[in-house]
Design an enzyme around this catalytic site. Structure first.
Site, PDB file in Angstrom:
ATOM      1  N   SER A 113       0.858  -1.177   0.000  1.00 23.14           N
ATOM      2  CA  SER A 113       0.000   0.000   0.000  1.00 23.14           C
ATOM      3  C   SER A 113       0.899   1.233   0.000  1.00 23.14           C
ATOM      4  CB  SER A 113      -0.947  -0.021   1.211  1.00 23.14           C
ATOM      5  OG  SER A 113      -1.800   1.098   1.218  1.00 23.14           O
ATOM      6  N   TYR A 139      -4.773   8.076  -6.387  1.00 21.02           N
ATOM      7  CA  TYR A 139      -3.848   7.125  -5.759  1.00 21.02           C
ATOM      8  C   TYR A 139      -4.328   6.757  -4.359  1.00 21.02           C
ATOM      9  CZ  TYR A 139       0.731   5.107  -4.590  1.00 21.02           C
ATOM     10  OH  TYR A 139       1.748   4.267  -4.229  1.00 21.02           O
ATOM     11  N   LYS A 199      -5.563   3.110  -2.762  1.00 18.64           N
ATOM     12  CA  LYS A 199      -4.878   2.498  -1.627  1.00 18.64           C
ATOM     13  C   LYS A 199      -5.812   2.327  -0.426  1.00 18.64           C
ATOM     14  CE  LYS A 199      -0.842   1.995  -3.557  1.00 18.64           C
ATOM     15  NZ  LYS A 199      -0.343   0.639  -3.902  1.00 18.64           N
TER      16      LYS A 199
END
Length: 286
Positions: free
Chosen positions: A135, A149, A153
């Protein structure tokens, strides 16, 4: 090292993936190194009886299933899966296109799901295995210019935390890794795509943030080789951690997130705990 294991690593042609594959091979493990460019895999890792390179675009479930079959045909099992393949669609939410958002989710969320979906039947049959998903600190806290992003994650972490309880009865462990800034190739042109500036309100700040990200490439403080060795240590634990915060900067971020969450919880504790149904009042007094 407890025993020789078979490591299945995505995105093993460059960056963090290369470091993990090299560390596993150096420790005497077998490695299935996967990536979209098999020539790059061979160039980065060489040849070895303990190494199998396989073409894999993680956004394609069929390719994941084919790669897993190749791994089992060669080595007979898969002990450690490392979901490592990554890219970075950088930009303000309003300037990122829906297609860019989709590409980010496809690589950082759906991709790991595809590979894990293909690997789990092997691990369940073995009644053993370890799924490690890389992650980010962006999985702990949202960051400016990182909405796509971070969304991917945060999604990865919710999925992994849920998966942990589902596969534990079969002897399968899971670990989420939250690295800070490591000197990988994530910020290179091959891995990072920037949103096209399109909204005047974001023009000035966007230019500064893009300059920062581009200038930070190659200056990150974390050493991928050291993180790779740390993952080998974790994989050898009888009870691996559900989460590994990797890097001093990541530790500081995690502590900040924990502190802020506690502050926010306390700030409205009385209001938050006053929201239950008053069932006694609805029934009336006997």
């Amino acid at each position: 090292m407890e025993s020789k294991k078979v490591w299945f690593i995505t995105g093993a042609g460059r960056g963090m993936g290369v470091a993990i594959a090299k560390a596993a091979l150096a420790a005497g493990h077998a490695v299935v190194a996967t990536g979209r460019d098999t020539a790059r895999l061979s160039e980065a890792l060489g040849t070895s009886d303990s190494l199998l390179t396989v073409k894999l675009d993680i956004t394609r479930l069929g390719e994941a299933q084919t790669a897993v079959r190749a791994a089992v045909d060669r080595f007979g099992r898969i002990d450690v899966l490392v979901n490592n393949a990554a890219n970075f669609q950088a930009g303000y939410f309003e300037e990122l296109t829906p297609e860019q958002f989709d590409r980010q989710l496809a690589t950082s969320l759906v991709g790991p799901m595809n590979v894990t979906r293909a690997v789990l039947p092997v691990m369940r049959k073995q009644r053993s295995g370890h799924v490690i998903s890389i992650s980010s600190t962006a999985g702990l806290i949202g960051l400016e210019f990182c909405s796509a992003y971070a969304a991917s994650k945060f999604g990865l972490e919710g999925w992994m935390e849920s998966l942990a309880a589902e596969v534990a009865p079969f002897g399968i462990n899971t670990t989420i890794v939250n690295p800070g800034f490591f000197r990988t190739e994530l910020l290179t042109e091959q891995s990072t795509t920037y949103a096209e500036p399109s909204i005047e309100d974001y023009a000035e700040s966007g230019a500064k943030v893009r300059e920062f990200w581009k200038g930070y490439n190659g200056k990150q403080g974390g050493d991928p080789a050291k993180l790779a060795r740390a993952l080998l240590t974790i994989a050898d634990q009888k009870q691996p951690p559900l989460r590994f915060i990797a890097g001093a900067d990541a530790v500081a971020t995690a502590e900040q997130v924990a502190s802020t969450l506690q502050q926010q919880t306390n700030a409205f504790r009385a209001l938050s705990t006053s929201l239950a149904f008053d069932d006694a009042g609805k029934r009336g007094t006997p």
